[in-house]
Motif scaffolding. Structure first.
Motif, PDB file in Angstrom:
ATOM      1  N   ALA A 107      -3.107  -4.162  -6.096  1.00 42.25           N
ATOM      2  CA  ALA A 107      -3.645  -3.876  -5.915  1.00 42.25           C
ATOM      3  C   ALA A 107      -4.554  -3.908  -4.769  1.00 42.25           C
ATOM      4  O   ALA A 107      -5.378  -3.952  -4.104  1.00 42.25           O
ATOM      5  CB  ALA A 107      -4.631  -2.828  -7.167  1.00 42.25           C
TER       6      ALA A 107
ATOM      7  N   GLN B 246      -5.325  -3.158  -0.417  1.00 47.80           N
ATOM      8  CA  GLN B 246      -6.200  -3.333   0.664  1.00 47.80           C
ATOM      9  C   GLN B 246      -6.617  -4.123   1.539  1.00 47.80           C
ATOM     10  O   GLN B 246      -7.764  -3.734   2.565  1.00 47.80           O
ATOM     11  CB  GLN B 246      -7.216  -3.470  -0.896  1.00 47.80           C
ATOM     12  CG  GLN B 246      -7.867  -4.682  -1.600  1.00 47.80           C
ATOM     13  CD  GLN B 246      -9.059  -4.743  -2.167  1.00 47.80           C
ATOM     14  OE1 GLN B 246      -9.813  -3.668  -2.551  1.00 47.80           O
ATOM     15  NE2 GLN B 246      -8.899  -5.630  -3.251  1.00 47.80           N
TER      16      GLN B 246
ATOM     17  N   ASP C 126       1.056  -0.796   0.176  1.00 44.92           N
ATOM     18  CA  ASP C 126       0.388  -0.279   0.191  1.00 44.92           C
ATOM     19  C   ASP C 126       0.296   1.366  -0.248  1.00 44.92           C
ATOM     20  O   ASP C 126       0.426   2.736   0.236  1.00 44.92           O
ATOM     21  CB  ASP C 126      -1.082  -0.176   1.115  1.00 44.92           C
ATOM     22  CG  ASP C 126      -0.052  -0.245   2.623  1.00 44.92           C
ATOM     23  OD1 ASP C 126       1.257  -0.445   2.597  1.00 44.92           O
ATOM     24  OD2 ASP C 126      -0.916   0.437   3.304  1.00 44.92           O
TER      25      ASP C 126
END
Length: 185
Positions: free
Chosen positions: A108, A112, A66
């Motif tokens: 990605a 998360q 992240d």
């Protein structure tokens, strides 16, 4: 918090890492390594600074998906290709593009999720269609752009940009679809 406490906490989090997170980070590492190695095997001379920057950025992306390291990694490999690579489409270029797409999508996905989360198959299934679509459309668009560019068609830049926008819209649309419930036995 002392260094020993931080290390103990980090090891406990590593022990509790879920399988889905581990798979996503393994895909980041494998696809990122492929994106670094393929341009290095190409017949054109790659900038020496690209692997020197890309390897630590890849490690940082695997550890902290992240963070900004993933974007800088993708830009480093891409700019390294743009600076020195020839204009024709080669198999190294197509595979590097697919590796960068896989790295981007896995980053990605991993970004998360906290490292300790247990990911179910339904969450992974939701990413399968957009990932497959992105991996297939990257070489198709590259080949179509090469054909249009080689044909000296007026407005070929508009055709290429239109194809990229269409592919991006298709990937966005498939990613925003609700997951289908698994079939009952």
């Amino acid at each position: 918090m002392t260094v020993a406490e931080k290390l103990t906490l980090w090891l406990a989090q590593l022990r509790d890492t879920g399988r889905g997170v581990l798979i996503a980070r393994s895909v980041i590492a494998a696809a990122g390594a492929l994106a670094i190695l393929l341009p290095a095997t190409a017949p054109w001379d790659e900038l020496d600074v690209v692997p020197m920057l890309a390897i630590p950025l890849l490690v940082a992306t695997v550890v902290l998906p992240d963070s900004l390291a993933g974007v800088v990694f993708l830009l480093t490999v891409t700019i390294g290709w743009l600076v020195r690579a020839p204009a024709e489409i080669t198999w190294q270029l197509v595979l590097t593009a697919i590796a960068l797409v896989a790295t981007h999508l896995a980053t990605a996905f991993a970004a998360q999720l906290p490292s300790y989360v247990q990911v179910k198959r339904q969450a992974l299934r939701r990413w399968l269609l957009p990932s497959a679509l992105a991996a297939v459309t990257a070489p198709v668009i590259a080949i179509a752009a090469a054909l249009v560019q080689g044909a000296h068609v007026p407005g070929s830049l508009l055709v290429t940009v239109g194809a990229l926008l269409l592919a991006t819209t298709a990937i966005w649309f498939t990613a925003s679809q609700p997951p289908t419930p698994p079939a009952e036995p």
